[in-house]
Motif scaffolding. Structure first.
Motif, PDB file in Angstrom:
ATOM      1  N   GLU A 107       1.049  -1.333  -0.063  1.00  0.00           N
ATOM      2  CA  GLU A 107       0.105  -0.079   0.055  1.00  0.00           C
ATOM      3  C   GLU A 107       1.035   1.189   0.076  1.00  0.00           C
ATOM      4  N   SER A 108       1.882   1.106   0.700  1.00  0.00           N
ATOM      5  CA  SER A 108       2.776   2.388   0.958  1.00  0.00           C
ATOM      6  C   SER A 108       3.541   2.628  -0.392  1.00  0.00           C
ATOM      7  N   VAL A 109       3.910   1.334  -1.211  1.00  0.00           N
ATOM      8  CA  VAL A 109       4.730   1.566  -2.542  1.00  0.00           C
ATOM      9  C   VAL A 109       3.695   2.165  -3.393  1.00  0.00           C
ATOM     10  N   ALA A 110       2.517   1.755  -3.400  1.00  0.00           N
ATOM     11  CA  ALA A 110       1.677   2.183  -4.359  1.00  0.00           C
ATOM     12  C   ALA A 110       1.162   3.781  -4.082  1.00  0.00           C
ATOM     13  N   PHE A 111       1.124   3.898  -2.972  1.00  0.00           N
ATOM     14  CA  PHE A 111       0.798   5.535  -2.415  1.00  0.00           C
ATOM     15  C   PHE A 111       1.770   6.322  -2.896  1.00  0.00           C
ATOM     16  N   HIS A 112       3.164   5.791  -2.723  1.00  0.00           N
ATOM     17  CA  HIS A 112       4.365   6.860  -3.061  1.00  0.00           C
ATOM     18  C   HIS A 112       4.329   7.097  -4.598  1.00  0.00           C
ATOM     19  N   LYS A 113       4.134   5.883  -5.357  1.00  0.00           N
ATOM     20  CA  LYS A 113       4.120   6.184  -6.842  1.00  0.00           C
ATOM     21  C   LYS A 113       2.779   7.031  -7.274  1.00  0.00           C
ATOM     22  N   ALA A 114       1.856   6.748  -6.696  1.00  0.00           N
ATOM     23  CA  ALA A 114       0.690   7.550  -6.972  1.00  0.00           C
ATOM     24  C   ALA A 114       0.964   9.290  -6.648  1.00  0.00           C
ATOM     25  N   LEU A 115       1.865   9.564  -5.785  1.00  0.00           N
ATOM     26  CA  LEU A 115       2.140  10.844  -5.452  1.00  0.00           C
ATOM     27  C   LEU A 115       3.276  11.381  -6.434  1.00  0.00           C
ATOM     28  N   GLY A 116       3.785  10.487  -7.204  1.00  0.00           N
ATOM     29  CA  GLY A 116       4.800  11.140  -8.347  1.00  0.00           C
ATOM     30  C   GLY A 116       6.139  10.676  -7.986  1.00  0.00           C
ATOM     31  N   PHE A 117       6.339   9.814  -6.784  1.00  0.00           N
ATOM     32  CA  PHE A 117       7.779   9.334  -6.261  1.00  0.00           C
ATOM     33  C   PHE A 117       8.088   8.080  -7.389  1.00  0.00           C
ATOM     34  N   GLU A 118       9.514   7.954  -7.658  1.00  0.00           N
ATOM     35  CA  GLU A 118       9.936   6.972  -8.418  1.00  0.00           C
ATOM     36  C   GLU A 118      10.760   6.015  -7.650  1.00  0.00           C
ATOM     37  N   ALA A 119      10.379   4.737  -7.751  1.00  0.00           N
ATOM     38  CA  ALA A 119      11.304   3.845  -6.966  1.00  0.00           C
ATOM     39  C   ALA A 119      12.723   3.653  -7.787  1.00  0.00           C
TER      40      ALA A 119
END
Length: 149
Positions: free
Chosen positions: A115-127
């Motif tokens: 959930e945290s990984v998906a949330f960060h990606k939705a905010l525009g973060f790149e892994a």
């Protein structure tokens, strides 16, 4: 609900709830009081209409890299998840980081926390990558970066 800067007096309110918000996991050691004392200007709290803690974000401006800011910890009360509070807190942090001349924000999370990984990606973060043993043996972390345009 209005976002305000975290204060040292908020420490007990957050610590008293954080483990329960994470389903009983022992998360409180990740939030020493120093964050509420030394990073008030870049950490935030949201109280609900009843004055109860609804969400918080602990962040800071990097002392090492003048281009970066870092989000250390974010929590949203289970009864307020899905209301956009986490996004509001991050957006406030992004705004303040830009105001201090920062061009990117970093954050980390466990790869198991989907959930945290998906949330960060939705905010525009790149892994950027998964860093093995990042927080000690067996404590892998996804390293995120978000450019601030």
């Amino acid at each position: 609900m209005q976002i305000r800067h975290a204060e040292p007096a908020d420490y007990g309110r957050v610590i008293g709830r954080v483990n329960a918000w994470w389903g009983g996991r022992e998360m409180a050691p990740m939030l020493p009081r120093l964050f509420f004392v030394h990073f008030e200007g870049t950490s935030y709290v949201l109280d609900d209409e009843d004055g109860q803690l609804a969400a918080f974000l602990i962040g800071f401006l990097s002392q090492t890299d003048p281009e970066e800011a870092y989000v250390h910890f974010v929590g949203v009360a289970p009864e307020h998840r899905g209301e956009g509070l986490g996004r509001r807190l991050y957006e406030r942090f992004f705004e303040d980081a830009r105001g201090h001349g920062r061009t990117r924000v970093r954050s980390v999370t466990s790869p198991a926390n989907e959930e945290s990984v998906a949330f960060h990606k939705a905010l525009g973060f790149e892994a950027e990558r998964v860093a093995h043993d990042y927080d000690g043996p067996g404590e892998d972390r996804v390293l995120f970066v978000k450019p601030l345009g």
